[in-house]
Design an enzyme around this catalytic site. Structure first.
Site, PDB file in Angstrom:
ATOM      1  N   ARG A  46       0.862  -1.192   0.000  1.00  0.00           N
ATOM      2  CA  ARG A  46       0.000   0.000   0.000  1.00  0.00           C
ATOM      3  C   ARG A  46       0.894   1.236   0.000  1.00  0.00           C
ATOM      4  O   ARG A  46       1.362   1.687   1.050  1.00  0.00           O
ATOM      5  CB  ARG A  46      -0.897  -0.019   1.244  1.00  0.00           C
ATOM      6  CG  ARG A  46      -1.817   1.183   1.370  1.00  0.00           C
ATOM      7  CD  ARG A  46      -2.651   1.097   2.651  1.00  0.00           C
ATOM      8  NE  ARG A  46      -3.483   2.282   2.817  1.00  0.00           N
ATOM      9  CZ  ARG A  46      -3.060   3.413   3.375  1.00  0.00           C
ATOM     10  NH1 ARG A  46      -1.821   3.523   3.835  1.00  0.00           N
ATOM     11  NH2 ARG A  46      -3.882   4.447   3.489  1.00  0.00           N
ATOM     12  N   SER A 118     -12.953  -3.237   1.709  1.00  0.00           N
ATOM     13  CA  SER A 118     -13.126  -2.629   3.033  1.00  0.00           C
ATOM     14  C   SER A 118     -14.598  -2.321   3.263  1.00  0.00           C
ATOM     15  O   SER A 118     -15.243  -1.696   2.416  1.00  0.00           O
ATOM     16  CB  SER A 118     -12.336  -1.317   3.133  1.00  0.00           C
ATOM     17  OG  SER A 118     -10.967  -1.559   2.948  1.00  0.00           O
ATOM     18  N   LYS A 148      -3.352   5.996   9.067  1.00  0.00           N
ATOM     19  CA  LYS A 148      -4.078   6.478   7.892  1.00  0.00           C
ATOM     20  C   LYS A 148      -4.671   7.849   8.175  1.00  0.00           C
ATOM     21  O   LYS A 148      -5.474   8.013   9.093  1.00  0.00           O
ATOM     22  CB  LYS A 148      -5.214   5.500   7.535  1.00  0.00           C
ATOM     23  CG  LYS A 148      -4.736   4.181   6.968  1.00  0.00           C
ATOM     24  CD  LYS A 148      -5.932   3.375   6.488  1.00  0.00           C
ATOM     25  CE  LYS A 148      -5.482   2.093   5.800  1.00  0.00           C
ATOM     26  NZ  LYS A 148      -6.640   1.343   5.296  1.00  0.00           N
TER      27      LYS A 148
END
Length: 218
Positions: A46, A118, A148
């Site tokens: 990611r 998600s 995040k």
């Protein structure tokens, strides 16, 4: 065709990009290799946010990590970037609610890789239950998280348990998970945990991964 999805892959699932390695003496490859040695069951690349790579550097790193995952026989999953997933022949691709529409992604990868989604509300889980082509869902953040910038509101352990009950697919927990609070999660029925900083910033990756695998025994 890459590795076929099994729910056991969700037990100790490490998510990382270069932006998550805060120690200047370490590289993402070194930390990922350590985590694989220690027994993680999946790795998601990611590359997002300040300090992340793009272009050729990112593609090269993805290819290196892909090879490493193949050596350790664990799935290589790409976050949100279908083109990169296809280019690296990834085993899986993970999509968020704010990313490309999951139906489009499922069509694009056309069963060459598995798809994770998600979901942090009951409505999102209900839609996932009715969408052919999704293998698992990621739910959270369970606890407050610093990894995040765009993290959604915390759902808590009870919120997670509700989503697991609702889901027809295996669920992996995400968000603010530590070696201390992970013990609260098996009772929710999740298949495992996905973590960023818990491994990326661990002072002992082997101990951390062992805690994850012990908490969610086969």
């Amino acid at each position: 065709m890459g590795l076929k999805f099994e729910s056991g892959m969700l037990r100790s699932y490490f998510i990382a990009g270069t932006q998550d390695i805060k120690d200047p003496t370490k590289t993402l490859q070194e930390v990922a290799k350590q985590a694989m040695e220690a027994g993680i069951t999946a790795f998601q690349y990611r590359e997002k946010g300040p300090g992340s790579l793009s272009g050729e550097k990112r593609d090269q790193l993805a290819a290196d990590l892909r090879d490493m995952c193949a050596d350790y026989e664990i799935p290589f999953i790409v976050d949100d970037d279908v083109d990169l997933a296809i280019k690296t022949k990834a085993d899986g691709v993970h999509v968020g609610q704010k990313d490309e529409r999951v139906g489009k992604v499922i069509d694009q990868v056309d069963s060459t890789m598995f798809v994770g989604l998600s979901c942090d509300t009951k409505e999102q889980v209900d839609i996932a239950n009715q969408t052919a082509g999704i293998s698992y869902i990621g739910s959270g953040p369970v606890f407050p998280t610093g990894s995040k910038a765009d993290a959604d509101p915390v759902i808590g352990v009870n919120g997670l348990a509700t989503l697991v009950k609702e889901s027809k697919l295996p669920v992996v927990a995400i968000g603010g998970i530590t070696e201390e609070n992970i013990v609260e999660l098996p009772k929710t029925g999740v298949s495992g945990v996905s973590v960023i900083s818990m491994i990326a910033q661990s002072d002992d990756v082997f101990r951390t991964v062992q805690v994850m695998n012990e908490t969610f025994k086969k």
